[in-house]
Scaffold this motif. Structure first.
Motif, short mmCIF file in Angstrom:
data_model
loop_
_atom_site.label_atom_id
_atom_site.label_comp_id
_atom_site.label_asym_id
_atom_site.label_seq_id
_atom_site.Cartn_x
_atom_site.Cartn_y
_atom_site.Cartn_z
N SER A 30 77.19 6.35 -5.08
CA SER A 30 77.23 7.27 -3.94
C SER A 30 78.79 7.22 -3.84
N GLY A 31 79.08 9.29 -4.46
CA GLY A 31 80.38 9.11 -4.66
C GLY A 31 81.03 9.43 -6.05
N ALA A 32 80.11 8.71 -6.75
CA ALA A 32 81.33 8.21 -7.80
C ALA A 32 81.04 9.34 -8.80
N THR A 33 81.57 9.20 -10.13
CA THR A 33 80.99 10.26 -11.35
C THR A 33 80.47 9.81 -11.75
N VAL A 34 79.20 10.10 -12.29
CA VAL A 34 78.53 9.43 -13.13
C VAL A 34 77.72 10.19 -14.63
N GLN A 44 76.34 8.25 -33.16
CA GLN A 44 77.50 7.79 -32.77
C GLN A 44 77.15 8.03 -31.14
N ARG A 45 77.57 7.55 -29.93
CA ARG A 45 76.91 7.41 -28.82
C ARG A 45 76.90 8.85 -28.42
N GLU A 46 76.82 9.61 -27.49
CA GLU A 46 77.11 10.77 -27.35
C GLU A 46 76.94 11.73 -25.96
N TRP A 47 77.65 12.20 -24.74
CA TRP A 47 77.84 12.19 -23.47
C TRP A 47 76.35 13.45 -23.67
N VAL A 48 75.18 13.11 -22.77
CA VAL A 48 74.24 13.81 -21.94
C VAL A 48 74.54 14.89 -20.84
N ALA A 49 74.42 14.32 -19.94
CA ALA A 49 75.46 15.08 -18.68
C ALA A 49 75.90 13.88 -17.71
N THR A 50 76.74 14.84 -16.80
CA THR A 50 77.17 13.90 -15.82
C THR A 50 76.30 15.01 -13.73
N VAL A 78 71.26 6.64 -9.61
CA VAL A 78 71.11 8.25 -10.13
C VAL A 78 70.13 8.31 -10.72
N TYR A 79 69.50 9.47 -11.64
CA TYR A 79 68.26 10.05 -11.92
C TYR A 79 68.95 10.76 -12.99
N LEU A 80 67.96 10.88 -13.88
CA LEU A 80 68.10 11.80 -15.17
C LEU A 80 66.52 12.46 -15.72
N GLN A 81 65.92 13.37 -14.87
CA GLN A 81 64.49 13.76 -14.46
C GLN A 81 64.71 14.71 -16.58
N MET A 82 63.63 14.21 -17.58
CA MET A 82 64.23 14.54 -18.88
C MET A 82 62.65 15.31 -19.43
N THR A 83 62.50 17.22 -19.55
CA THR A 83 61.17 17.81 -19.89
C THR A 83 61.47 17.86 -21.13
N LYS A 84 60.54 18.12 -21.24
CA LYS A 84 59.90 19.26 -23.18
C LYS A 84 61.13 18.89 -23.67
N ASN A 96 76.70 5.39 -17.39
CA ASN A 96 78.55 5.74 -17.09
C ASN A 96 78.55 5.97 -16.21
N PRO A 97 79.09 4.77 -15.15
CA PRO A 97 79.57 5.14 -13.77
C PRO A 97 81.34 5.14 -14.08
N PHE A 98 82.02 6.27 -13.24
CA PHE A 98 83.14 5.88 -13.61
C PHE A 98 83.24 5.68 -11.46
N VAL A 99 83.52 4.79 -11.65
CA VAL A 99 84.69 3.94 -10.43
C VAL A 99 85.13 3.11 -9.80
N ASN A 100 86.53 3.37 -9.17
CA ASN A 100 87.84 2.80 -8.87
C ASN A 100 88.45 2.22 -10.19
N GLY A 101 88.59 3.05 -10.73
CA GLY A 101 89.39 3.58 -11.53
C GLY A 101 88.90 2.49 -13.54
N ASN A 102 87.03 2.44 -13.18
CA ASN A 102 86.77 1.58 -13.72
C ASN A 102 86.04 2.20 -14.71
N ASN A 103 85.50 1.76 -15.82
CA ASN A 103 84.67 2.83 -16.72
C ASN A 103 83.36 1.27 -16.22
N TYR A 104 82.40 1.80 -16.58
CA TYR A 104 81.00 0.79 -16.50
C TYR A 104 79.79 1.16 -17.20
#
Length: 115
Positions: A30-34, A44-50, A78-84, A96-104
């Motif tokens: 809650s309130g985290a950037t994910v 390579q791993r790629e970014w999809v959404a935030t 946190v959810y990722l709804q994927m269509t089409k 991949n949440p970023f919480v309190n200065g840590n990447n998980y």
């Protein structure tokens, strides 16, 4: 101890939909950037959404208008709804949440889209 669990992956035909979930214990989403990321075989791993701490969202061009990221703070999920879905969406998807200065990073969930 922090634990992230992604779920909801599976095998789906092209044009279908899936909803991925990222549930956390030990940290608050809650309130985290994910971010959601994915890694296809041999790539390579790629970014999809935030979803940001302000609940604004952003998407890569390849999934924009097809995927939607959202948050349910009451479930700490946190959810990722994927269509089409398309065969090129086949990958392992990671939360991949970023919480309190840590990447998980979660363990990932496999999404396979057949043509």
């Amino acid at each position: 101890q922090v634990q992230l669990v992604e779920s909801g992956g599976g095998l789906v035909q092209a044009g279908g939909s899936l909803r991925l979930s990222c549930s956390a214990s030990g940290i608050s989403l809650s309130g985290a950037t994910v971010a959601w990321r994915r890694q296809a075989p041999g790539k390579q791993r790629e970014w999809v959404a935030t979803i940001t701490w302000r609940d604004s969202t952003d998407y890569s061009d390849s999934v924009n208008s097809r995927f939607t990221v959202s948050r349910d703070s009451s479930r700490n999920t946190v959810y990722l709804q994927m269509t089409k879905l398309q065969p090129q969406d086949t990958a392992v998807y990671y939360c991949n949440p970023f919480v309190n200065g840590n990447n998980y990073l979660g363990q990932g969930t496999q999404v396979t889209v057949s043509s």
